[in-house]
Scaffold this active site. Structure first.
Site, PDB file in Angstrom:
ATOM      1  N   GLN A   1       0.831  -1.208   0.000  1.00  0.00           N
ATOM      2  CA  GLN A   1       0.000   0.000   0.000  1.00  0.00           C
ATOM      3  C   GLN A   1       0.863   1.254   0.000  1.00  0.00           C
ATOM      4  OE1 GLN A   1      -1.841   0.978   3.804  1.00  0.00           O
ATOM      5  NE2 GLN A   1      -3.757   1.468   2.779  1.00  0.00           N
ATOM      6  N   GLY A   2       0.672   2.125  -0.986  1.00  0.00           N
ATOM      7  CA  GLY A   2       1.418   3.382  -1.069  1.00  0.00           C
ATOM      8  C   GLY A   2       0.556   4.568  -0.668  1.00  0.00           C
ATOM      9  N   TYR A   3       0.409   4.767   0.624  1.00  0.00           N
ATOM     10  CA  TYR A   3      -0.386   5.885   1.131  1.00  0.00           C
ATOM     11  C   TYR A   3       0.501   6.933   1.807  1.00  0.00           C
ATOM     12  CZ  TYR A   3      -5.235   4.274   0.410  1.00  0.00           C
ATOM     13  OH  TYR A   3      -6.458   3.932  -0.131  1.00  0.00           O
ATOM     14  N   SER A   4       1.049   6.602   2.974  1.00  0.00           N
ATOM     15  CA  SER A   4       1.789   7.582   3.780  1.00  0.00           C
ATOM     16  C   SER A   4       3.027   8.096   3.056  1.00  0.00           C
ATOM     17  CB  SER A   4       2.207   6.964   5.110  1.00  0.00           C
ATOM     18  OG  SER A   4       1.100   6.676   5.920  1.00  0.00           O
TER      19      SER A   4
ATOM     20  N   GLU B   1      -9.928  -1.089   6.487  1.00  0.00           N
ATOM     21  CA  GLU B   1      -8.668  -1.323   7.190  1.00  0.00           C
ATOM     22  C   GLU B   1      -8.834  -1.105   8.690  1.00  0.00           C
ATOM     23  OE1 GLU B   1      -4.015   0.236   7.199  1.00  0.00           O
ATOM     24  OE2 GLU B   1      -5.534   1.333   6.085  1.00  0.00           O
TER      25      GLU B   1
ATOM     26  N   ASN C   1      -5.209   7.400  16.380  1.00  0.00           N
ATOM     27  CA  ASN C   1      -6.419   7.368  17.200  1.00  0.00           C
ATOM     28  C   ASN C   1      -6.965   8.762  17.467  1.00  0.00           C
ATOM     29  OD1 ASN C   1      -6.037   4.629  17.191  1.00  0.00           O
ATOM     30  ND2 ASN C   1      -6.161   4.382  19.407  1.00  0.00           N
ATOM     31  N   GLU C   2      -6.080   9.763  17.470  1.00  0.00           N
ATOM     32  CA  GLU C   2      -6.551  11.137  17.623  1.00  0.00           C
ATOM     33  C   GLU C   2      -7.422  11.546  16.438  1.00  0.00           C
ATOM     34  OE1 GLU C   2      -3.242  10.397  20.246  1.00  0.00           O
ATOM     35  OE2 GLU C   2      -3.433  10.120  18.070  1.00  0.00           O
TER      36      GLU C   2
END
Length: 380
Positions: free
Chosen positions: A121-124, A239, A366-367
């Protein structure tokens, strides 16, 4: 919501237990499986027809109900078998089914369901993690291709993957959520470089991926150009639900009980009983929330904001369980990739505790999930 399994579901549960007992691989769950290990286990599942447990039969999946999938996940965790690479089966596959064209479905879905092609996965990106919409990797149209330049980071399994699905910026003129597109990229394409990242547990499962003038066929665009953010939100909802890890937490609770009962100093300590009971109560609440999400899935609805709640509570519980195992082990938890001191089950407890710090960060911190709940569940 009916919390009791039917007779048919109990029979299915027994079938799953017996099959896992007979086909369990000779290597344990790990974040660092080799490509050969990953493919071997996934192809064993595929040969049984049990790899794509969330897919409809139309595309080679099991066609299982949400309850059957819940039983499968729980039994896999209790049997301590390896998980599957989620990026193809749980992420890219459902995206292609929902947004891809017939050519993309024919090209990619059979390879995923038969475990002959691994995905990442290429997200961040550096500077674009929780604020994913600020991503800067560019894809500029050049005839029948896109030319991709940029960098992805924290890319799990990129070093063993065949393909990567990427969010790229195809237009920078509007709002940051606009102009993002979803591309499928062959990892063998010239101009792609993968560099390993060693995580806090000392293992290699994360990577940086660099794109320099990478030519990607325009036919690999999923959905419409500039509409990738819609796809990204669809994928992240799935996810976050799986990140909650309810079956994994159940298995960890059972392990703590076994370790307690095997140690006379622990089994006679009422404080240990009280602590494990408190963790089990939290798990029960999480499990019921997960069952409500399954009921929603059973009715054909996509994951809602409850997936953010599951992600928050599930990852916090995972961390609490890892921390408590370290505390129970005391000096036996000290080894770091070294020979065990005392009970062998504690030998990797501290390494697991450390890498577990990441669970409240990946998949959207989580924030950020609390902001999602505030906006979409509470209307704030």
């Amino acid at each position: 919501m009916n919390l009791e399994f039917s007779a048919e579901e109990k029979a299915f549960q027994q079938e799953v237990r017996e099959w896992l007992r007979a086909n369990k691989p000779d290597f344990p769950p790990s974040l660092t499986h080799s490509r050969e290990q990953t493919l071997a286990w996934e192809q064993t599942l595929a040969s049984k027809g049990w790899l794509a447990t969330g897919w409809p039969k139309q595309y080679g999946g099991t066609g299982w109900t949400a309850t059957q999938r819940y039983i499968w996940d729980t039994e896999c965790a209790l049997a301590n078998v390896p998980g599957v690479n989620p990026f193809g089966v749980s992420m890219c596959g459902p995206v292609i089914m929902a947004f891809g064209n017939d050519e993309q479905k024919a090209e990619h879905l059979p390879h995923i369901v038969n475990a002959t092609r691994l995905w990442c996965q290429g997200y961040s990106e550096p500077g674009s993690g929780s604020d994913l919409a600020s991503l800067k990797t560019r894809a500029e149209r050049d005839g029948d291709d896109y030319i991709v330049n940029g960098q992805k980071i924290w890319t799990t399994s990129a070093h063993i993957a065949d393909w990567i699905f990427c969010l790229v910026r195809t237009d920078a003129s509007g709002r940051k959520q606009e102009g993002i597109s979803f591309l499928l990229i062959d990892m063998k394409t010239p101009g792609i470089e993968v560099r390993e990242i060693r995580s806090i547990d000392g293992a290699h499962h994360l990577n940086e991926v660099f794109f320099k003038d990478v030519r990607v066929p325009a036919k690999n665009l999923v959905g419409e150009e500039g509409k990738g953010w819609t796809i990204a939100k669809f994928l992240l909802g799935h996810e976050r639900t799986t990140i909650a890890g309810v079956p994994l937490c159940q298995a960890q609770i059972e392990e703590l009980k076994v370790l307690r009962d095997a140690d006379p100093n622990l089994r006679n300590d009422p404080k240990i009983d009280e602590d494990i009971a408190a963790l089990e109560v939290d798990l029960l609440a999480l499990e019921y929330t997960n069952l409500r999400a399954l009921e929603r899935a059973e009715s054909g609805k996509p994951p809602g904001p409850e997936s953010s709640g599951l992600k928050i509570k599930g990852t916090e519980l995972q961390q609490a369980l890892a921390e408590y195992k370290v505390e129970m082990g005391a000096y036996a938890s000290l080894p770091w990739q070294a020979e065990a001191i005392g009970e062998a089950a504690y030998a990797q407890a501290t390494a697991a505790y450390n890498i577990g710090r990441a669970s409240t960060i990946y998949g959207g911190t989580n924030e950020i999930q609390k902001n999602v709940l505030a906006k979409f569940a509470l209307g704030l």
